[in-house]
Design a protein around this motif. Structure first.
Motif, PDB file in Angstrom:
ATOM      1  N   PRO A  44       0.615  -0.992   0.194  1.00  0.00           N
ATOM      2  CA  PRO A  44       0.050   0.169   0.108  1.00  0.00           C
ATOM      3  C   PRO A  44       0.763   1.438   0.364  1.00  0.00           C
ATOM      4  CG  PRO A  44      -0.112  -1.539   2.299  1.00  0.00           C
ATOM      5  CD  PRO A  44       0.264  -1.889   1.411  1.00  0.00           C
ATOM      6  N   LEU A  45       1.890   1.053   0.902  1.00  0.00           N
ATOM      7  CA  LEU A  45       3.293   2.317   0.657  1.00  0.00           C
ATOM      8  C   LEU A  45       3.527   2.898  -0.439  1.00  0.00           C
ATOM      9  CD1 LEU A  45       4.833   2.266   3.978  1.00  0.00           C
ATOM     10  CD2 LEU A  45       2.727   3.687   3.285  1.00  0.00           C
ATOM     11  N   LEU A  46       3.909   1.646  -1.261  1.00  0.00           N
ATOM     12  CA  LEU A  46       4.744   1.845  -2.319  1.00  0.00           C
ATOM     13  C   LEU A  46       3.573   2.520  -3.493  1.00  0.00           C
ATOM     14  CD1 LEU A  46       6.723  -1.195  -2.845  1.00  0.00           C
ATOM     15  CD2 LEU A  46       7.243   0.513  -3.107  1.00  0.00           C
ATOM     16  N   GLU A  47       2.280   1.851  -3.559  1.00  0.00           N
ATOM     17  CA  GLU A  47       1.531   2.264  -4.730  1.00  0.00           C
ATOM     18  C   GLU A  47       0.866   3.452  -3.809  1.00  0.00           C
ATOM     19  OE1 GLU A  47      -2.073  -0.579  -4.201  1.00  0.00           O
ATOM     20  OE2 GLU A  47      -1.615  -1.564  -5.690  1.00  0.00           O
ATOM     21  N   ALA A  48       0.961   4.125  -3.163  1.00  0.00           N
ATOM     22  CA  ALA A  48       0.561   5.658  -2.505  1.00  0.00           C
ATOM     23  C   ALA A  48       1.888   6.635  -3.115  1.00  0.00           C
ATOM     24  CB  ALA A  48       0.552   5.743  -1.166  1.00  0.00           C
ATOM     25  N   LEU A  49       3.075   6.015  -3.202  1.00  0.00           N
ATOM     26  CA  LEU A  49       4.075   6.279  -3.278  1.00  0.00           C
ATOM     27  C   LEU A  49       3.649   7.127  -4.887  1.00  0.00           C
ATOM     28  CD1 LEU A  49       6.939   5.529  -0.896  1.00  0.00           C
ATOM     29  CD2 LEU A  49       6.395   8.002  -1.136  1.00  0.00           C
ATOM     30  N   GLU A  50       4.056   6.035  -5.551  1.00  0.00           N
ATOM     31  CA  GLU A  50       3.988   5.959  -6.613  1.00  0.00           C
ATOM     32  C   GLU A  50       2.753   6.902  -7.330  1.00  0.00           C
ATOM     33  OE1 GLU A  50       2.869   2.580 -10.059  1.00  0.00           O
ATOM     34  OE2 GLU A  50       4.629   1.533  -8.836  1.00  0.00           O
ATOM     35  N   ARG A  51       1.650   6.511  -7.138  1.00  0.00           N
ATOM     36  CA  ARG A  51       0.862   7.861  -7.332  1.00  0.00           C
ATOM     37  C   ARG A  51       1.500   9.455  -6.880  1.00  0.00           C
ATOM     38  NH1 ARG A  51      -3.265   4.495  -4.521  1.00  0.00           N
ATOM     39  NH2 ARG A  51      -2.364   6.013  -2.273  1.00  0.00           N
ATOM     40  N   ARG A  52       2.261   9.284  -6.072  1.00  0.00           N
ATOM     41  CA  ARG A  52       2.814  10.926  -5.981  1.00  0.00           C
ATOM     42  C   ARG A  52       3.451  11.695  -6.546  1.00  0.00           C
ATOM     43  NH1 ARG A  52       1.912  13.715  -1.202  1.00  0.00           N
ATOM     44  NH2 ARG A  52       3.105  15.583  -2.781  1.00  0.00           N
ATOM     45  N   CYS A  53       4.322  10.039  -6.812  1.00  0.00           N
ATOM     46  CA  CYS A  53       5.842   9.966  -7.944  1.00  0.00           C
ATOM     47  C   CYS A  53       5.367  10.692  -9.527  1.00  0.00           C
ATOM     48  CB  CYS A  53       6.535   8.942  -8.178  1.00  0.00           C
ATOM     49  SG  CYS A  53       7.436   8.759  -6.623  1.00  0.00           S
ATOM     50  N   GLU A  91       2.597  12.433  -9.759  1.00  0.00           N
ATOM     51  CA  GLU A  91       2.148  14.220 -10.129  1.00  0.00           C
ATOM     52  C   GLU A  91       3.062  14.736 -10.307  1.00  0.00           C
ATOM     53  OE1 GLU A  91       0.619  15.024  -6.490  1.00  0.00           O
ATOM     54  OE2 GLU A  91      -0.631  13.501  -6.194  1.00  0.00           O
ATOM     55  N   PRO A  92       2.720  15.942 -11.034  1.00  0.00           N
ATOM     56  CA  PRO A  92       3.770  16.866 -11.343  1.00  0.00           C
ATOM     57  C   PRO A  92       4.697  17.718 -10.981  1.00  0.00           C
ATOM     58  CG  PRO A  92       1.350  17.978 -11.869  1.00  0.00           C
ATOM     59  CD  PRO A  92       1.396  16.697 -10.941  1.00  0.00           C
ATOM     60  N   SER A  93       4.781  17.574  -9.667  1.00  0.00           N
ATOM     61  CA  SER A  93       6.054  17.524  -8.653  1.00  0.00           C
ATOM     62  C   SER A  93       6.466  15.939  -8.131  1.00  0.00           C
ATOM     63  CB  SER A  93       5.048  18.743  -7.344  1.00  0.00           C
ATOM     64  OG  SER A  93       4.121  17.537  -6.987  1.00  0.00           O
ATOM     65  N   GLY A  94       6.209  15.329  -8.645  1.00  0.00           N
ATOM     66  CA  GLY A  94       6.836  14.746  -8.708  1.00  0.00           C
ATOM     67  C   GLY A  94       8.175  13.705  -8.410  1.00  0.00           C
ATOM     68  N   LYS A  95       9.088  14.415  -9.502  1.00  0.00           N
ATOM     69  CA  LYS A  95      10.431  14.331  -9.457  1.00  0.00           C
ATOM     70  C   LYS A  95      11.186  14.565  -8.363  1.00  0.00           C
ATOM     71  CE  LYS A  95      13.667  16.302 -13.191  1.00  0.00           C
ATOM     72  NZ  LYS A  95      14.002  15.141 -13.720  1.00  0.00           N
ATOM     73  N   ARG A  96      10.555  15.883  -7.544  1.00  0.00           N
ATOM     74  CA  ARG A  96      11.124  15.942  -6.839  1.00  0.00           C
ATOM     75  C   ARG A  96      11.039  14.380  -5.103  1.00  0.00           C
ATOM     76  NH1 ARG A  96      10.153  20.983  -2.813  1.00  0.00           N
ATOM     77  NH2 ARG A  96      12.056  20.066  -1.934  1.00  0.00           N
ATOM     78  N   MET A  97      10.466  14.060  -5.561  1.00  0.00           N
ATOM     79  CA  MET A  97      10.378  13.052  -4.555  1.00  0.00           C
ATOM     80  C   MET A  97      11.374  11.650  -5.068  1.00  0.00           C
ATOM     81  SD  MET A  97       6.833  11.071  -3.486  1.00  0.00           S
ATOM     82  CE  MET A  97       6.102  12.594  -1.649  1.00  0.00           C
ATOM     83  N   ILE A  98      11.188  11.190  -6.623  1.00  0.00           N
ATOM     84  CA  ILE A  98      11.286  10.137  -7.153  1.00  0.00           C
ATOM     85  C   ILE A  98      13.636  11.019  -6.429  1.00  0.00           C
ATOM     86  CG2 ILE A  98      12.812   9.560  -9.674  1.00  0.00           C
ATOM     87  CD1 ILE A  98      10.068  10.197 -10.286  1.00  0.00           C
ATOM     88  N   GLU A  99      14.030  11.870  -7.101  1.00  0.00           N
ATOM     89  CA  GLU A  99      15.027  11.541  -6.219  1.00  0.00           C
ATOM     90  C   GLU A  99      15.339  11.915  -4.946  1.00  0.00           C
ATOM     91  OE1 GLU A  99      15.553  16.533  -7.629  1.00  0.00           O
ATOM     92  OE2 GLU A  99      15.806  16.480 -10.192  1.00  0.00           O
ATOM     93  N   SER A 100      14.179  12.370  -4.029  1.00  0.00           N
ATOM     94  CA  SER A 100      14.512  11.965  -2.706  1.00  0.00           C
ATOM     95  C   SER A 100      14.719  11.058  -2.250  1.00  0.00           C
ATOM     96  CB  SER A 100      13.773  12.877  -1.557  1.00  0.00           C
ATOM     97  OG  SER A 100      13.740  11.999  -0.927  1.00  0.00           O
ATOM     98  N   LEU A 101      13.335  10.249  -3.163  1.00  0.00           N
ATOM     99  CA  LEU A 101      14.310   7.851  -2.891  1.00  0.00           C
ATOM    100  C   LEU A 101      15.990   7.352  -3.378  1.00  0.00           C
ATOM    101  CD1 LEU A 101      10.418   7.525  -4.009  1.00  0.00           C
ATOM    102  CD2 LEU A 101      11.193   6.358  -2.273  1.00  0.00           C
ATOM    103  N   HIS A 102      15.917   7.993  -4.809  1.00  0.00           N
ATOM    104  CA  HIS A 102      17.181   7.346  -4.939  1.00  0.00           C
ATOM    105  C   HIS A 102      17.382   8.107  -4.039  1.00  0.00           C
ATOM    106  CE1 HIS A 102      20.530   7.032  -7.928  1.00  0.00           C
ATOM    107  NE2 HIS A 102      19.762   6.914  -8.614  1.00  0.00           N
ATOM    108  N   ARG A 103      18.078   8.869  -3.846  1.00  0.00           N
ATOM    109  CA  ARG A 103      19.514   9.310  -2.650  1.00  0.00           C
ATOM    110  C   ARG A 103      18.927   8.261  -1.070  1.00  0.00           C
ATOM    111  NH1 ARG A 103      17.977  14.383  -3.774  1.00  0.00           N
ATOM    112  NH2 ARG A 103      17.005  14.715  -2.009  1.00  0.00           N
TER     113      ARG A 103
END
Length: 340
Positions: free
Chosen positions: A197-206, A208-220
């Motif tokens: 459930p958490l992975l699906e919620a994060l994927e939805r946020r990623c 979104e238009p602002s999702g690039k910052r979240m992807i970068e944070s996940l990568h780090r």
């Protein structure tokens, strides 16, 4: 028959039909818990009322701290223009409770015919119950917003209104500088993917238009989590990620997940809601249990809605969590009940 009562005391008048307080004809705004506190005082004027009685009569036995009562009393004093040192309305009796001082008159009692529809009666009482629960959710958020992480268990049967309560709560605290993740668990016949459930919620946020910052944070911070969402990445990004996830395990994902959600909560307040958590996989519950037990400051509020009546492994794991965290003072519990 229902009674609509108007109480008069000094220059004030309280109408129970509208739940409005008037001061010399001017409407005085009251929060729901402050209204209930005033109503209880008006129904029991002149006598000493203990804190325990107020917890039972105003909060209906919900678990609240003494600070919540003091805040409600202070808010009521402010609304009544009362001075705690020379009170005209609310007297504090040291270590014993409170006394409501003025004479109270019931100036009008209007009889209104009750609707035969039982759901209408239930809605009225349930609305009162939701106001109390809403106030506690708002208080939990205010505590989390200043760096005191909070976990709230929200228990109630199917259809009682947990989702509606959460929607009201989110509408109250809607603000631009806030991160909200809402995950929903579903009943699966086989073994669930860890942290699904958490992975699906994060994927939805990623997405979104602002999702690039979240992807970068996940990568780090949590590359093992990002590796579960490869459809979000370009081939060259996948190639750059692979060396970071050579040692992939659920234990590593738990640690990185905790670091990631704490990082989100350090940037701005984070609300993490897990709906139907009785159907959650054990890894997700372990992560939330781990998160609330950590000591570093973060602005994180976790809300787990569930049905304790469900007979499944997730319900039993939730009960174990509640027992452990309750004993350590690390959780808050809200229960919504149907009328008898």
């Amino acid at each position: 028959m229902e009674q609509n009562v108007t109480y008069a005391f000094g220059p004030f008048r309280l109408e129970t039909r509208t739940q409005f307080l008037y001061h010399e004809g001017e409407n005085v705004r009251l929060q729901p818990k402050v209204y209930r506190l005033l109503l209880y005082f008006l129904q029991h004027p002149g006598r000493l009322i203990s804190r325990e009685e107020l917890f039972e009569g105003v909060w209906r036995g919900m678990v609240v701290e003494d600070a919540s009562l003091r805040q409600a009393v202070n808010a009521l004093r402010k609304a009544l223009l009362d001075d705690s040192k020379t009170p005209s309305y609310i007297l504090t009796v040291c270590k014993r409770g409170y006394r409501f001082l003025p004479e109270v008159a019931n100036v009008s009692t209007v009889q209104t015919k009750s609707l035969p529809d039982q759901s209408k009666t239930e809605y009225s009482d349930t609305g009162w119950q939701y106001d109390a629960a809403l106030e506690q959710l708002l208080e939990a958020f205010e505590q989390a917003a200043v760096g005191n992480r909070r976990l709230v268990f929200l228990n109630g049967d199917r259809g009682i209104g947990k989702t509606a309560l959460l929607e009201r709560f989110l509408a109250k605290i809607s603000r631009s500088e806030l991160t909200m993740l809402r995950a929903r668990c579903v009943q699966l016949g086989g073994a669930a993917e860890p942290f699904l459930p958490l992975l699906e919620a994060l994927e939805r946020r990623c997405q979104e238009p602002s999702g690039k910052r979240m992807i970068e944070s996940l990568h780090r911070v949590a590359p093992t989590w990002l590796y579960q969402m490869l459809n979000m990445l370009e081939p060259e990004e996948i190639a750059a990620l692979q060396p970071k996830v050579s040692q992939l395990s659920t234990g590593r994902m738990l640690r990185e997940g905790a670091d990631f959600f704490e990082k989100l909560g350090s940037d701005q307040p984070l609300i993490l809601i897990l709906d139907n958590s009785h159907w959650s996989d054990e890894f997700t519950l372990d992560l939330l249990n781990f998160l609330v037990s950590r000591c570093s400051p973060t602005r994180l509020l976790m809300i787990l809605s569930f049905r304790s009546s469900e007979n499944c492994a997730g319900t039993r794991r939730l009960e174990e969590m509640r027992e452990e965290l309750r004993h350590r003072g690390l959780c808050q519990e809200l229960s919504l009940h149907r009328l008898q």
